[in-house]
Write a protein that holds these residues in place. Sequence first.
Motif, PDB file in Angstrom:
ATOM      1  N   LEU A  36       0.768  -1.267  -0.062  1.00  0.00           N
ATOM      2  CA  LEU A  36       0.089  -0.048  -0.138  1.00  0.00           C
ATOM      3  C   LEU A  36       0.900   1.314  -0.064  1.00  0.00           C
ATOM      4  O   LEU A  36       0.296   2.297  -0.792  1.00  0.00           O
ATOM      5  N   GLN A  37       1.957   1.165   0.886  1.00  0.00           N
ATOM      6  CA  GLN A  37       2.856   2.364   0.820  1.00  0.00           C
ATOM      7  C   GLN A  37       3.535   2.711  -0.704  1.00  0.00           C
ATOM      8  O   GLN A  37       3.593   3.835  -0.921  1.00  0.00           O
ATOM      9  N   ARG A  40       1.026   4.043  -2.946  1.00  0.00           N
ATOM     10  CA  ARG A  40       0.495   5.482  -2.818  1.00  0.00           C
ATOM     11  C   ARG A  40       1.796   6.447  -3.103  1.00  0.00           C
ATOM     12  O   ARG A  40       1.540   7.477  -3.595  1.00  0.00           O
ATOM     13  N   GLU A  65       0.438   0.842   6.868  1.00  0.00           N
ATOM     14  CA  GLU A  65       1.372   0.828   6.212  1.00  0.00           C
ATOM     15  C   GLU A  65       2.634   0.191   6.997  1.00  0.00           C
ATOM     16  O   GLU A  65       3.574  -0.276   6.358  1.00  0.00           O
ATOM     17  N   ILE A  82      -8.269  -2.122   4.372  1.00  0.00           N
ATOM     18  CA  ILE A  82      -7.197  -2.466   3.448  1.00  0.00           C
ATOM     19  C   ILE A  82      -8.037  -2.311   2.179  1.00  0.00           C
ATOM     20  O   ILE A  82      -7.282  -1.748   1.020  1.00  0.00           O
ATOM     21  N   LEU A  85      -8.176   1.504   1.241  1.00  0.00           N
ATOM     22  CA  LEU A  85      -6.804   2.090   1.011  1.00  0.00           C
ATOM     23  C   LEU A  85      -6.455   1.677  -0.344  1.00  0.00           C
ATOM     24  O   LEU A  85      -5.541   2.326  -1.228  1.00  0.00           O
ATOM     25  N   ALA A  86      -6.627   0.421  -0.712  1.00  0.00           N
ATOM     26  CA  ALA A  86      -6.099  -0.248  -2.254  1.00  0.00           C
ATOM     27  C   ALA A  86      -6.540   0.553  -3.282  1.00  0.00           C
ATOM     28  O   ALA A  86      -6.101   0.809  -4.152  1.00  0.00           O
ATOM     29  N   PRO A  93      -7.403  -4.736  -4.455  1.00  0.00           N
ATOM     30  CA  PRO A  93      -7.502  -5.111  -3.158  1.00  0.00           C
ATOM     31  C   PRO A  93      -7.624  -6.525  -3.203  1.00  0.00           C
ATOM     32  O   PRO A  93      -7.377  -7.155  -1.732  1.00  0.00           O
ATOM     33  N   LEU A  96      -4.490  -8.444  -1.713  1.00  0.00           N
ATOM     34  CA  LEU A  96      -4.049  -7.973  -0.349  1.00  0.00           C
ATOM     35  C   LEU A  96      -4.959  -8.684   0.773  1.00  0.00           C
ATOM     36  O   LEU A  96      -4.373  -8.994   1.740  1.00  0.00           O
TER      37      LEU A  96
END
Length: 286
Positions: A36-37, A40, A65, A82, A85-86, A93, A96
């Motif tokens: 995710l980090q 981003r 993260e 999750i 955010l994805a 997602p 994940l």
Amino acid sequence: MSIGNSPDGNFPEDERPFEDDRDERLAERPSIGRALQQARIAAGLTVDDVSNATRVRIAIVHAIEQDDFAPCGGDVYARGHIRTLARAVRIDPVPLLAQFDEAHGGRPAPTPAAPLFEAERIRPERRGPNWTAAMVAAIVAVIGFVGFTAFDGGDADTTQVAEGSTPTTSKPASPTPKADKPDADPKPDPTDSAIAAAPRDKVTVQVSAADGRSWISAKDHSGRLLWDGLLKQGETKTFQDSSKIDLVLGDAGAVQLYVNGKKIEDDFQPGQVERLTYTKGDPEVG
């Protein structure tokens, strides 16, 4: 050359189980937070941008993260964060979520349907308003109000002539001329009836339209209207109260007043409007 297992029980280098390859792939796969980090950063977004877009608190974004899912409040909420955010950083997602389920004992089991139906079944039935009770309460309130009004209205302070709610109206009887006397006896003095209806513990006001007609308004000591209307010539109205009578005379010159049995000698002019107040101690000019 032996095709089976080696005598020492070890596999040849090229015949190791596939689990070793799977472990290597898992070791090479980035963690959920790291993925995710990286996504981003690749999208050119900051943690604040992701928080504003998803309404997930900044502290939770930072924790995820770092692969710390405790601040999410449970696996169900962690999976939801999750997924959110994805999508915000534009990656799929599903992998994940599968990775999260592998690490946390699988996907949470769905809530059994039976308790929900049971809760719905035992939910108390909504009832409409109890109109019978409301009507009974309204009737009791009306009866109480009428009783209070009757008790209050029966007080001596608002007593009128003959204890009635409407003042009496009377016309002086016309004398009958006698055959042997061309000149009939004069009319009885209006003060006679005024004196008779004038108890000492009350104020009595008699209004006579002697010289014409006049609009009259009379109220008791509490401001309650006793009478309001046109008094025609020859008519008489008598008002009585425990302490005070308020009068308004539309044509004071056309009427004659008697207060507590005594004639009021005021020089009222025709067409003159007068506002007068009389009490038990009168006659006095109002």
